[in-house]
Design an enzyme around this catalytic site. Structure first.
Site, PDB file in Angstrom:
ATOM      1  N   LEU A 150      14.466 -94.556  61.721  1.00 12.85           N
ATOM      2  CA  LEU A 150      13.329 -95.053  62.502  1.00 12.85           C
ATOM      3  C   LEU A 150      13.813 -95.449  63.906  1.00 12.85           C
ATOM      4  O   LEU A 150      13.236 -95.054  64.908  1.00 12.85           O
ATOM      5  CB  LEU A 150      12.704 -96.272  61.800  1.00 12.85           C
ATOM      6  N   PRO A 153      17.689 -95.180  70.462  1.00 15.74           N
ATOM      7  CA  PRO A 153      18.443 -95.944  71.470  1.00 15.74           C
ATOM      8  C   PRO A 153      17.562 -96.908  72.259  1.00 15.74           C
ATOM      9  O   PRO A 153      17.973 -98.025  72.554  1.00 15.74           O
ATOM     10  CB  PRO A 153      19.019 -94.852  72.376  1.00 15.74           C
ATOM     11  N   SER A 157      13.156-102.902  67.936  1.00 16.14           N
ATOM     12  CA  SER A 157      12.045-103.736  67.455  1.00 16.14           C
ATOM     13  C   SER A 157      10.711-103.061  67.764  1.00 16.14           C
ATOM     14  O   SER A 157       9.767-103.129  66.979  1.00 16.14           O
ATOM     15  CB  SER A 157      12.092-105.108  68.139  1.00 16.14           C
ATOM     16  N   GLY A 364      39.143-123.902  57.043  1.00 15.82           N
ATOM     17  CA  GLY A 364      39.958-124.268  58.207  1.00 15.82           C
ATOM     18  C   GLY A 364      40.619-123.038  58.821  1.00 15.82           C
ATOM     19  O   GLY A 364      40.032-121.954  58.844  1.00 15.82           O
ATOM     20  N   GLU A 388      16.608-104.047  59.738  1.00 15.43           N
ATOM     21  CA  GLU A 388      15.253-103.994  59.154  1.00 15.43           C
ATOM     22  C   GLU A 388      14.342-105.060  59.760  1.00 15.43           C
ATOM     23  O   GLU A 388      13.505-105.661  59.080  1.00 15.43           O
ATOM     24  CB  GLU A 388      15.306-104.068  57.628  1.00 15.43           C
ATOM     25  N   THR A 390      14.685-107.944  63.242  1.00 12.38           N
ATOM     26  CA  THR A 390      15.441-109.162  63.553  1.00 12.38           C
ATOM     27  C   THR A 390      14.677-110.394  63.057  1.00 12.38           C
ATOM     28  O   THR A 390      13.498-110.299  62.701  1.00 12.38           O
ATOM     29  CB  THR A 390      15.624-109.284  65.086  1.00 12.38           C
TER      30      THR A 390
HETATM   31  C1  LIG Z   1      24.539-101.982  60.708  1.00 14.32           C
HETATM   32  C2  LIG Z   1      23.154-101.521  61.056  1.00 14.32           C
HETATM   33  C3  LIG Z   1      22.498-100.628  60.210  1.00 14.32           C
HETATM   34  C4  LIG Z   1      21.223-100.158  60.545  1.00 14.32           C
HETATM   35  N1  LIG Z   1      20.637 -99.207  59.744  1.00 14.32           N
HETATM   36  C5  LIG Z   1      19.450 -98.656  60.148  1.00 14.32           C
HETATM   37  C6  LIG Z   1      18.886 -97.560  59.413  1.00 14.32           C
HETATM   38  O1  LIG Z   1      19.426 -97.111  58.392  1.00 14.32           O
HETATM   39  N2  LIG Z   1      17.740 -97.010  59.875  1.00 14.32           N
HETATM   40  C7  LIG Z   1      17.100 -97.457  61.013  1.00 14.32           C
HETATM   41  O2  LIG Z   1      16.068 -96.909  61.374  1.00 14.32           O
HETATM   42  N3  LIG Z   1      17.621 -98.501  61.721  1.00 14.32           N
HETATM   43  C8  LIG Z   1      18.773 -99.096  61.329  1.00 14.32           C
HETATM   44  N4  LIG Z   1      19.322-100.138  62.051  1.00 14.32           N
HETATM   45  C9  LIG Z   1      18.631-100.585  63.271  1.00 14.32           C
HETATM   46  C10 LIG Z   1      18.030-101.967  63.186  1.00 14.32           C
HETATM   47  O3  LIG Z   1      16.905-101.959  62.364  1.00 14.32           O
HETATM   48  C11 LIG Z   1      17.744-102.423  64.633  1.00 14.32           C
HETATM   49  O4  LIG Z   1      18.995-102.691  65.227  1.00 14.32           O
HETATM   50  C12 LIG Z   1      16.846-103.621  64.692  1.00 14.32           C
HETATM   51  O5  LIG Z   1      15.548-103.290  64.296  1.00 14.32           O
HETATM   52  C13 LIG Z   1      16.797-104.235  66.118  1.00 14.32           C
HETATM   53  O6  LIG Z   1      16.558-103.279  67.086  1.00 14.32           O
HETATM   54  P1  LIG Z   1      17.505-103.235  68.390  1.00 14.32           P
HETATM   55  O7  LIG Z   1      18.914-103.239  67.908  1.00 14.32           O
HETATM   56  O8  LIG Z   1      17.085-102.097  69.231  1.00 14.32           O
HETATM   57  O9  LIG Z   1      17.227-104.597  69.132  1.00 14.32           O
HETATM   58  P2  LIG Z   1      16.054-104.876  70.203  1.00 14.32           P
HETATM   59  O10 LIG Z   1      14.759-104.472  69.655  1.00 14.32           O
HETATM   60  O11 LIG Z   1      16.476-104.339  71.524  1.00 14.32           O
HETATM   61  O12 LIG Z   1      16.098-106.471  70.260  1.00 14.32           O
HETATM   62  C14 LIG Z   1      16.991-107.203  71.097  1.00 14.32           C
HETATM   63  C15 LIG Z   1      16.626-108.690  70.978  1.00 14.32           C
HETATM   64  O13 LIG Z   1      15.282-108.894  71.482  1.00 14.32           O
HETATM   65  C16 LIG Z   1      14.512-109.530  70.476  1.00 14.32           C
HETATM   66  N5  LIG Z   1      13.106-109.069  70.561  1.00 14.32           N
HETATM   67  C17 LIG Z   1      12.661-107.791  70.642  1.00 14.32           C
HETATM   68  N6  LIG Z   1      11.322-107.767  70.658  1.00 14.32           N
HETATM   69  C18 LIG Z   1      10.903-109.058  70.563  1.00 14.32           C
HETATM   70  C19 LIG Z   1       9.628-109.703  70.509  1.00 14.32           C
HETATM   71  N7  LIG Z   1       8.494-109.000  70.554  1.00 14.32           N
HETATM   72  N8  LIG Z   1       9.591-111.059  70.412  1.00 14.32           N
HETATM   73  C20 LIG Z   1      10.736-111.789  70.365  1.00 14.32           C
HETATM   74  N9  LIG Z   1      11.968-111.223  70.409  1.00 14.32           N
HETATM   75  C21 LIG Z   1      12.052-109.891  70.494  1.00 14.32           C
HETATM   76  C22 LIG Z   1      15.161-109.158  69.161  1.00 14.32           C
HETATM   77  O14 LIG Z   1      14.815-110.068  68.146  1.00 14.32           O
HETATM   78  C23 LIG Z   1      16.623-109.198  69.544  1.00 14.32           C
HETATM   79  O15 LIG Z   1      17.082-110.512  69.499  1.00 14.32           O
HETATM   80  C24 LIG Z   1      20.580-100.641  61.716  1.00 14.32           C
HETATM   81  C25 LIG Z   1      21.222-101.570  62.540  1.00 14.32           C
HETATM   82  C26 LIG Z   1      22.492-102.017  62.233  1.00 14.32           C
HETATM   83  C27 LIG Z   1      23.167-102.986  63.169  1.00 14.32           C
END
Ligand SMILES: Cc1cc2nc3c(=O)[nH]c(=O)nc-3n(C[C@H](O)[C@H](O)[C@H](O)COP(=O)(O)OP(=O)(O)OC[C@H]3O[C@@H](n4cnc5c(N)ncnc54)[C@H](O)[C@@H]3O)c2cc1C
Length: 404
Positions: A150, A153, A157, A364, A388, A390
């Site tokens: 899903l 880059p 969210s 520690g 899944e 944040t």
């Molecule tokens: C180890 C790992 C495994 C993963 N596996 C999968 C997978 O199998 N399939 C898949 O599809 N994805 C996967 N992911 C992706 C994961 O679901 C996303 O990293 C996550 O949804 C956050 O998206 P982002 O990293 O782009 O952060 P961003 O969306 O860029 O968020 C950055 C910050 O902004 C905050 N933020 C964003 N929007 C808002 C809002 N509206 N209000 C308040 N705060 C906000 C977030 O909470 C966060 O603190 C994986 C990620 C990791 C690290």
């Protein structure tokens, strides 16, 4: 007026039902089946995972052979009905397995969760009979490893704004774009991929496709070098004029985003279970260490500063467990549980981070080294507040449900 009265009666009934459910959970009795399944996961983790945890972590090795072994035990198709080659168990057994494995290694727990509830779960929930017969037996036995894409880059969210597109060309669809952070993005034999098939930001603009590894135009990309969960492979999936047939669509064109949100409801219960496993692993190690480590001629457990930490950890773990079981119970009963799954995931993941942080403190200086297990729990736990959705996104989901 009548509508308001009806809403009031309905709300009262729902509250009573929730109180009833809470009481049930207060007296929650773990079934014989759940206990047996949990014990077998525990034994497997101790024997086949524990000796290699740090080796896989250091080298970032994704231990595919372990997943094949878990396939033989039925852990890779826990929720898949027996007629499709799965174990046909409930969410109670599922969260127990994820917990027991994650208590020893969060990375294996994360991969197990992604395989079961994301890729396999999506095909189980939205696949047609032909798709279920074709893919579920392979996934449930771990002949094939599953991936689910899903995130992109530029859209994490804000997943609804995805840029990976699929365009219809004759009888086929052509997929172009990149998914990143995908668990098993390189090693997955089959992936469920959400693509945009309509105008950006319009309704019903996404479609989910099943894409097999080896399909021309589909390849794994960069593998991430991560803080934690290092033995769970996280990588890009790249689609470059990748042609798939109409038969690869899951459900109806346009339903992809709605399907993904439903899958994430269930997936969040897995992340709550993963968090619980990590928290329990860190807690177990802390209790043991606090009774062995002496300072000032006393065990450190005799100091209230340490004992109270253990009391807080124990309380928070129990609360997280009840929330997770409540969500699992609702999922088993097919009751809408978007809010409860988000609450369980939000709370349990924050507990995992706090408990593993406290565990490092209890150890520690030794807790800061790789000779003891708590530094890994600490690193692994952070993923739980991100993957899944944040913690901030969970609060968004919960508040939307509260203010409905
Ligand atoms: C180890 C790992 C495994 C993963 N596996 C999968 C997978 O199998 N399939 C898949 O599809 N994805 C996967 N992911 C992706 C994961 O679901 C996303 O990293 C996550 O949804 C956050 O998206 P982002 O990293 O782009 O952060 P961003 O969306 O860029 O968020 C950055 C910050 O902004 C905050 N933020 C964003 N929007 C808002 C809002 N509206 N209000 C308040 N705060 C906000 C977030 O909470 C966060 O603190 C994986 C990620 C990791 C690290």
């Amino acid at each position: 007026m009548a509508l308001r009265a009806f809403r009031f009666i309905r709300q009262t009934l729902v509250s009573l039902l929730n109180i009833g459910l809470f009481c049930t959970l207060m007296n929650f009795e773990v079934s014989e089946l759940t206990t047996q399944v949990g014990q077998s996961a525990k034994d497997f983790a101790q024997q086949h995972i524990k000796p290699f945890v740090m080796q896989w972590d250091e080298s970032q090795e994704f231990p595919v052979h372990i997943f094949k072994e878990m396939g033989k035990l039925g852990f890779m198709g826990v929720l898949v009905p027996e007629e499709y080659g799965g174990s046909g168990l409930s969410y109670f057994e599922y969260v127990t397995i994820i917990q027991e494995i994650s208590r020893v290694c969060g990375s294996v727990g994360l991969s197990l969760a992604a395989h079961n509830s994301l890729c396999t779960g999506h095909i189980l929930a939205f696949g047609n009979e032909e798709q279920k017969r074709k893919y579920l037996p392979k996934l449930a036995t771990a002949e094939w490893i599953g991936a689910w894409g899903l995130t992109e880059p530029n859209t994490g969210s804000d997943a609804g704004n995805m840029q990976c597109v699929a365009k219809k060309d004759g009888d086929e669809w052509v997929i172009n774009g990149t998914k990143n952070w995908i668990t098993h993005g390189i090693s997955g034999d089959v992936a469920v991929v959400m693509t945009r098939t309509g105008e950006s930001r319009s309704k019903n603009n996404a479609t989910a496709f099943i894409v097999e590894r080896g399909t021309p135009g589909f390849r794994g990309g960069k593998k991430e070098n991560k803080l934690g969960m290092r033995a769970s492979e996280t990588a890009e999936m790249v689609f470059d004029n990748c042609r798939v047939s109409e038969a690869n669509i899951l459900g109806k064109p346009g339903d992809g985003f709605k399907q993904a949100m439903k899958i994430l409801d269930g997936g969040r219960i897995s992340i709550a279970a993963l968090s619980l496993g990590i928290a329990k692993g860190a807690y177990d190690a802390s209790v043991q260490y606090s009774k062995e480590r002496h300072q000032f001629n006393h065990t450190i457990s005799s100091f209230q500063g340490i004992a109270f930490k253990l009391a807080d950890m124990s309380t928070e773990i129990m609360a997280a467990e009840l929330l997770t079981l409540q969500a699992a119970d609702m999922k088993n009963r097919h009751v809408p549980m978007t809010k409860e799954a988000a609450i369980a995931k939000y709370y349990a993941s924050e507990v995992a981070v706090k408990v593993s942080n406290d565990a490092v403190q209890i150890f520690g200086g030794y807790g800061y080294t790789k000779d003891f297990p708590v530094e890994k729990f600490y690193r692994d736990s952070k993923l739980c507040t991100i993957g899944e959705g944040t913690s901030e996104i969970q609060k968004l989901v919960i508040s939307r449900e509260v203010l409905k």
